[in-house]
Design an enzyme around this catalytic site. Structure first.
Site, mmCIF file in Angstrom:
data_model
loop_
_atom_site.group_PDB
_atom_site.id
_atom_site.type_symbol
_atom_site.label_atom_id
_atom_site.label_comp_id
_atom_site.label_asym_id
_atom_site.label_seq_id
_atom_site.Cartn_x
_atom_site.Cartn_y
_atom_site.Cartn_z
ATOM 1 C CG ASP A 193 -0.294 -0.449 2.495
ATOM 2 O OD1 ASP A 193 0.944 -0.389 2.574
ATOM 3 O OD2 ASP A 193 -1.012 -0.853 3.421
ATOM 4 C CG ASN A 220 -8.853 -2.299 11.842
ATOM 5 O OD1 ASN A 220 -7.872 -2.877 11.387
ATOM 6 N ND2 ASN A 220 -9.338 -1.185 11.328
ATOM 7 C CG HIS A 265 -5.780 -2.731 8.673
ATOM 8 N ND1 HIS A 265 -5.991 -1.426 9.064
ATOM 9 C CD2 HIS A 265 -4.454 -2.933 8.815
ATOM 10 C CE1 HIS A 265 -4.836 -0.882 9.407
ATOM 11 N NE2 HIS A 265 -3.893 -1.780 9.280
ATOM 12 C CD GLU A 287 -8.771 0.511 7.768
ATOM 13 O OE1 GLU A 287 -8.602 -0.488 8.482
ATOM 14 O OE2 GLU A 287 -8.302 1.629 8.042
HETATM 15 C C1 GLP Z 1 -0.542 -0.089 8.692
HETATM 16 C C2 GLP Z 1 -0.206 -0.832 7.384
HETATM 17 C C3 GLP Z 1 -0.354 -2.326 7.519
HETATM 18 C C4 GLP Z 1 0.277 -2.763 8.827
HETATM 19 C C5 GLP Z 1 -0.499 -2.208 9.992
HETATM 20 C C6 GLP Z 1 0.079 -2.568 11.349
HETATM 21 O O1 GLP Z 1 -1.735 0.577 8.713
HETATM 22 N N1 GLP Z 1 -0.922 -0.381 6.240
HETATM 23 O O2 GLP Z 1 0.247 -2.962 6.406
HETATM 24 O O3 GLP Z 1 0.272 -4.169 8.919
HETATM 25 O O4 GLP Z 1 -0.604 -0.821 9.889
HETATM 26 O O5 GLP Z 1 1.140 -1.727 11.691
HETATM 27 P P1 GLP Z 1 2.131 -1.968 12.883
HETATM 28 O O6 GLP Z 1 3.030 -3.069 12.439
HETATM 29 O O7 GLP Z 1 2.863 -0.669 13.026
HETATM 30 O O8 GLP Z 1 1.330 -2.318 14.065
#
Ligand code: GLP
Length: 265
Positions: free
Chosen positions: A67, A137, A139, A144
């Site tokens: 992304d 959540n 995702h 989402e």
């Molecule tokens: C972001 C990314 C995801 C990631 C998630 C968790 O929003 N788009 O790809 O897995 O958050 O992030 P973190 O590893 O900082 O908890």
């Protein structure tokens, strides 16, 4: 699902790095699916160390990120392009021309980015190994809750929860993009192998819902239950709410014994 519960985030990173090493050894021109966020950083550090020790090379590899924020300048330190350069690309020998994110070029219609990205992934032969983090959540990428389980790369509006979770990276709330372009759930499911990483107790509920709950767009990572080759790497804290934890440990023990027997034969 292959559920591997490890002591801490260091072990999760080490296990994940070993999977990359093996793949790049067997297939130097592998197509890697990469993720951002805090979780994969320890894994990327291991890969950089392995590269410095001449244990792996990215010279022939191609990468696709899950992304990117929409409307962010790629040079902005908070863009996922900048994150990837900082955390992996610049310190290793990858050819930047072979690194792709779903970025919207100046003057490009944002609605065209998704189909173009899907086509590009296909033209490179598809993703061999996709690494994923997970949001609180549930995702994956920026899919989402309520994202279609057959979605493709497209624009998504971020939830308030996701915006709050990622606010710490931005100097001011006004600078934080509300929209992103993300690979869809079906795009992720096309990868030949998937590795989901989750560490810390903040992820425990999402991990439980996604692994042991029903397949539901309310917990997008639960779609992975429908993929044949998923490895879930968890630390103790992220695994703390799993009801079948003893079973997962038992399975790994059996596997190890089988491997040892075969190795000894
Ligand atoms: C972001 C990314 C995801 C990631 C998630 C968790 O929003 N788009 O790809 O897995 O958050 O992030 P973190 O590893 O900082 O908890």
């Amino acid at each position: 699902m292959d559920i591997v519960i490890l002591k801490d985030s260091d072990q999760v990173a080490a296990y994940g790095a070993a999977l990359f090493r093996r793949l790049l050894h067997d297939k130097p021109d592998a197509v890697l699916g990469l993720a951002t966020g805090g979780t994969p950083i320890a894994l990327y550090r291991r890969l950089i160390a392995d590269y410095s020790d001449a244990m792996l090379s990215f010279r022939e590899a191609t990468t696709f990120n899950l992304d990117e924020y929409l409307g962010i300048d790629p040079r902005d330190p908070q863009s996922y392009r900048s994150y990837m350069r900082r955390e992996l690309f610049d310190p290793v020998d990858i050819d930047i021309a072979n690194t792709f994110l779903p970025e919207c070029a100046a003057g490009e219609n944002p609605l065209d980015v998704g189909p173009r990205y899907e086509q590009l992934i296909r033209s490179k032969g598809g993703i061999d190994l996709q690494i994923l983090g997970i949001g609180q959540n549930g995702h994956i990428g920026f899919n989402e809750p309520t994202s279609s389980l057959v979605s493709r790369t497209r624009i998504k509006t971020l939830t308030r929860e996701t915006l709050a979770a990622n606010r710490r990276y931005f100097d001011a709330p006004a600078l934080q993009p509300q929209l992103a372009i993300t690979m869809g759930i079906a795009s992720i499911m096309d990868a030949r192998d998937i590795v989901l990483l989750a560490t810390g107790s903040r992820k425990a509920d999402a991990v439980r819902q996604s692994i042991e709950g029903p397949v539901s767009s309310m917990w997008p990572a639960s779609a992975l239950q429908m993929h044949e080759r998923v490895t879930v790497l968890l630390d103790d804290a992220a695994a703390s709410q799993l009801a079948q934890r003893d079973y997962y440990d038992w399975v790994q023990q059996q596997k190890q014994e089988l491997l040892n027997e075969r190795g000894g034969a």
